[in-house]
Design an enzyme around this catalytic site. Structure first.
Site, PDB file in Angstrom:
ATOM      1  N   GLU A  99       0.739  -1.171   0.001  1.00  0.00           N
ATOM      2  CA  GLU A  99       0.381  -0.186   0.119  1.00  0.00           C
ATOM      3  C   GLU A  99       0.555   0.979   0.001  1.00  0.00           C
ATOM      4  O   GLU A  99       1.083   2.321  -0.748  1.00  0.00           O
ATOM      5  CB  GLU A  99      -0.935   0.289   1.343  1.00  0.00           C
ATOM      6  CG  GLU A  99      -1.647  -0.902   1.433  1.00  0.00           C
ATOM      7  CD  GLU A  99      -2.892  -1.062   0.493  1.00  0.00           C
ATOM      8  OE1 GLU A  99      -3.436   0.003  -0.613  1.00  0.00           O
ATOM      9  OE2 GLU A  99      -3.267  -2.167  -0.613  1.00  0.00           O
TER      10      GLU A  99
ATOM     11  N   SER B  31     -46.751 -30.871  42.979  1.00  0.00           N
ATOM     12  CA  SER B  31     -46.376 -30.982  44.223  1.00  0.00           C
ATOM     13  C   SER B  31     -45.026 -30.782  44.553  1.00  0.00           C
ATOM     14  O   SER B  31     -44.358 -30.261  45.616  1.00  0.00           O
ATOM     15  CB  SER B  31     -46.114 -33.006  44.083  1.00  0.00           C
ATOM     16  OG  SER B  31     -47.376 -33.358  44.438  1.00  0.00           O
TER      17      SER B  31
END
Length: 837
Positions: free
Chosen positions: A90, A492
């Site tokens: 780059e 229960s």
């Protein structure tokens, strides 16, 4: 000569005029654009869009949320050779220019003229930073001029290394990877410092065109780009010729590597995500928060696996519902069965497959499995597949594969054995001899996705920290979190709260109640209510201890009648058990109200920890993108007296009143004081009674754990629509529910002990592995007395008796000296008669 002088002067004036015009125009643009340029110091304050990551308390990744994959790193963490690879691709003169590289622009122009394309690019790294952080991607002259001005300004105010670090953390490198660290993970599944030279060059080639030079989408162009960068690195003397030759010969090794969770905890992850969005809004997805949860990865994975295994076991007990689809002959003849299978979703570990052949002689079926291809399904894996008729009835046991599947059936399977790697002899070319590269078929077992659902919640009893949570069989199939959202009858498993109310009201484990038929006429009901025990039988006078561990319904009804419905509801409110969906009639005693699994688990944890309040929480810590802690769960203090003086609060860090995210009182507290809700002696006695549920009652299967500190209660509602097991020791409380999302019977032979309890056992086997026994300490004011179990009174010398525990003030009265009835029936029998009749 005069003519030459005049011509020279003309060219000089034209040159000066051109330069002057350029300077004037450039200055004009600068003066025009400069006020609108952002200050460079904003770069230091910009938050890179970093995803939200959720971890278990032992630092295992649970989930990642956010559009962009990014893991910001410092330039010191990036190898020098990787930096040089990007500069070669780059901006090779990055450390020489001042933001704009005239030579680089000229080189790019020459490349464009000579080759028709630009390899190295004309923008410097600094110009790309200016564009990526501040500017749009519009291709206009104004935008480019802004880019140049900003680049020069950035170079004046930031050093080169900082600029390069900003660049490498911001750039897009394809496949949702932003920044070099994320790209290294996505393409090579390794950190930056472990990449090879060839891999570094491959990544350096991506910024120019992340799609065109993507090694996954365009491998040939990506290799060409990589090789050019390697050549450029050699030319710039970043690498030696030998290193270049070695790297240029390296094969393409990039593969797609998604961020995979290390723990299967989708329901927990969604809870964390929702809470973070509630606190921070959409910034939760982009600001790089790291959330550490209270769940342990091993326990959480076990919870997920145990729930799925239990639901699959229930489903198999009730038979095979048949194929999910049928492919016709034309579809089967197609060579593209893999595409056909893509129409059917994978559900957790279950894969869709189409039956391609059935061979009764070999006792097997052949199939094509999504993602795996050809497979063999032995008949042994189909033995369970009796045809489903109803929840109570299945067809005959299959005797051969054709009794279960047919060619063209689309079914779900589980892979038992992965295919072996194909054997290729030396010199074989798989393209010329395809058979040499074919792997053996994978072995699979017939499965089906369960219709029943479930939930598991495990809480650290003394703090409320969620140790594990599973909200259903598959989050991908259903986002509905049953652990938190489902309101179901507890059956229960509600009875421990009723019996604790009784113990707090002066009753004892030895109090006698009659287990006998009872009929209630209710104007709201069309018929009289005739409650029964699950066995359909009645057992006469029964101590409360036995009534609880044998889950005697008629005793519970009489007990609630004596305690009073409103008194019991008031005590539930004291325990902070929600009562909004509780009935105000005697069916309350059988758990006909509605609670979510989390609400029941929280109430159970109150009992488990000795009677202190519990506030379940999931988030232990939140850190920002820099790793700084911005929230820490407050320390939990169990408090009996002077609790107000122990509470301390402070403002949440880094927030102000106007802009702070929504925070609960819990968030702002340095300590969370949990007050006592129940008398410790009553809770201690209840622990003893509930341990008998495991030792002698409906929870005996839990004895498989080989522990003596386990207590709990099974629960089954009418017609087996909801089944439960809620169990604990002094440290850990875990609740499991199994049922259908739309309530319907699970089957006559299904109870909490057969559906929920096996799941609970599979989880607790791991959760309590190597953990010492944890009993609630015996509080003061508890006495042991030998009693006559038939009367609940003290046993006389020589009389058969058993020891029972009591609160001192509720202990049976001492025997009178003149009480000589050997069966202990002297004295006033009014109280006993009231309880019996």
């Amino acid at each position: 000569m005069p003519h030459l002088m005049r011509t020279s002067r003309l060219f000089a004036w034209l040159f000066l005029t051109g330069v002057s015009v350029t300077i004037i125009v450039g200055s004009g643009f600068y003066l025009y654009l400069r006020p609108g340029l952002p200050p460079v110091d904003q770069l230091l304050d910009i938050k890179l869009q970093t995803p939200l990551r959720v971890y278990s308390k032992d630092n295992r990744l649970i989930a990642e949320f956010g559009e962009k994959r990014r893991a910001p790193i410092t330039i010191e963490q990036i190898p020098t050779i990787q930096l040089q690879a990007f500069m070669a691709a780059e901006d090779s003169r990055f450390y020489e220019h001042h933001g704009v590289d005239i030579k680089g622009l000229a080189r790019a122009a020459i490349e464009l003229v000579s080759t028709g394309s630009i390899q190295s690019g004309g923008s410097t790294i600094t110009m790309q930073v200016a564009k990526n952080y501040f500017l749009s991607r519009d291709r206009t002259f104004i935008r480019k001029f802004n880019e140049i001005l900003l680049a020069i300004q950035i170079e004046r105010e930031l050093d080169k290394n900082r600029i390069l670090e900003l660049y490498l953390n911001k750039i897009y490198l394809g496949n949702r990877a932003y920044g070099i660290a994320a790209a290294a993970r996505v393409y090579y599944n390794m950190p930056v410092n472990e990449l090879s030279l060839a891999q570094m060059a491959m990544l350096a080639g991506l910024p120019k065109a992340p799609s065109a030079y993507n090694p996954l989408a365009n491998p040939q162009r990506a290799m060409q780009r990589r090789d050019w960068i390697l050549g450029r690195m050699k030319e710039l003397e970043f690498i030696s010729p030998d290193a270049y030759e070695l790297a240029i010969q390296a094969p393409l090794t990039a593969t797609y590597n998604a961020t995979e969770a290390e723990v299967d905890a989708d329901y927990v992850a969604e809870m964390a995500r929702a809470e973070m969005v509630r606190r921070f809004g959409d910034e939760a997805y982009t600001d790089g928060y790291t959330v550490t949860l209270t769940v342990d990865s091993k326990e959480q994975q076990t919870a997920t696996d145990a729930l799925r295994g239990g639901l699959e076991a229930y489903d198999r007990r009730h038979g095979f519902r048949g194929p999910i689809d049928q492919l016709d002959t034309e579809a089967l003849a197609s060579e593209d069965l893999a595409s056909a299978m893509q129409s059917y979703p994978r559900i957790e570990s279950l894969m869709p497959a189409v039956i391609t052949a059935v061979n009764d002689d070999k006792s097997e079926a052949r199939a094509h499995v999504r993602q795996f291809g050809p497979a063999v399904m032995p008949f042994e894996s189909m033995l369970w597949a009796q045809r489903y008729r109803t929840e109570n009835w299945t067809g005959p046991k299959p005797e051969k594969p054709s009794d279960v599947v047919s060619v063209g059936d689309v079914v779900y399977v589980r892979v038992d054995e992965l295919p072996k790697a194909p054997t290729i002899s030396a010199g074989d070319d798989p393209s010329e001899n395809p058979a040499s590269g074919i792997a053996e078929p994978v072995r699979v077992s017939l499965m089906q996705t369960p219709k029943a659902e479930g939930a598991l919640i495990s809480l650290e009893a003394k703090t409320g920290a969620i140790e594990a949570l599973a909200g259903g069989y598959s989050f991908s199939q259903s986002k509905y979190n049953r652990a938190m959202q489902a309101k179901r009858q507890p059956g229960s498993t509600f009875k421990p709260f009723l019996y604790l109310t009784a113990l707090e009201s002066g009753m004892t484990p030895a109090t006698i109640y009659n287990d006998a038929p009872i009929v209630f006429d209710d104007s709201e009901l069309e018929t009289a209510w005739r409650p029964q025990n699950s066995s359909g039988q009645f057992y006469g006078p029964t101590p409360l201890r036995e009534a609880l561990y044998r889950s005697r319904n008629l005793v519970s009804i009489r007990l609630l009648r004596d305690l009073g419905i409103q008194h019991t509801l008031d005590y539930l409110k004291q325990l902070k058990v929600p009562t909004e969906n509780m009935p105000d009639n005697l069916s309350l005693s059988l758990g006909s109200g509605q609670l979510s699994p989390m609400e029941l688990a929280r109430g159970l944890a109150v009992i488990a920890n000795g009677g202190y309040d519990v506030e379940p929480f999931l988030i232990q810590r939140i850190a920002d993108v820099n790793g700084e802690t911005i929230y820490e769960a407050p320390e939990v203090i169990l408090c009996d007296t002077n609790c107000d003086t122990k509470e301390t609060t402070s403002a949440p860090p880094d927030t102000d009143a106007e802009n702070a995210p929504a925070l609960t009182e819990e968030t702002a507290s340095e300590t969370r004081v949990m007050r006592r809700l129940a008398d410790e002696r009553s809770v201690y006695i209840l622990h003893s009674m509930l341990r008998d549920v495991v030792k002698r009652g409906t929870g005996r299967r839990a004895l498989a754990l080989g522990r003596d500190d386990i207590a709990g209660k099974t629960g089954t509602t009418n017609e087996q629509r909801d089944t439960w097991f809620a169990g604990f020791n002094h440290n850990l409380a875990t609740t499991v529910w199994v049922g259908f999302d739309q309530p319907k019977p699970l089957g006559r032979r299904e109870y909490g002990a057969s559906t929920a309890l096996p799941i609970w056992i599979d989880y607790m086997k791991v959760a309590l592995d190597e953990a010492p026994s944890a009993f609630m300490p015996r509080p003061n004011g508890i006495v042991n007395i030998r009693i006559n179990p038939e009367t609940g009174k003290r046993a006389r010398p020589g009389e058969d008796g058993t020891f029972e525990i009591f609160k001192e003030e509720d202990a049976p009265a001492p025997l009178a000296p003149d009480d000589e009835d050997p069966r202990g029936n002297s004295g006033n029998g009014d109280d006993l008669s009231r309880q019996i009749f």
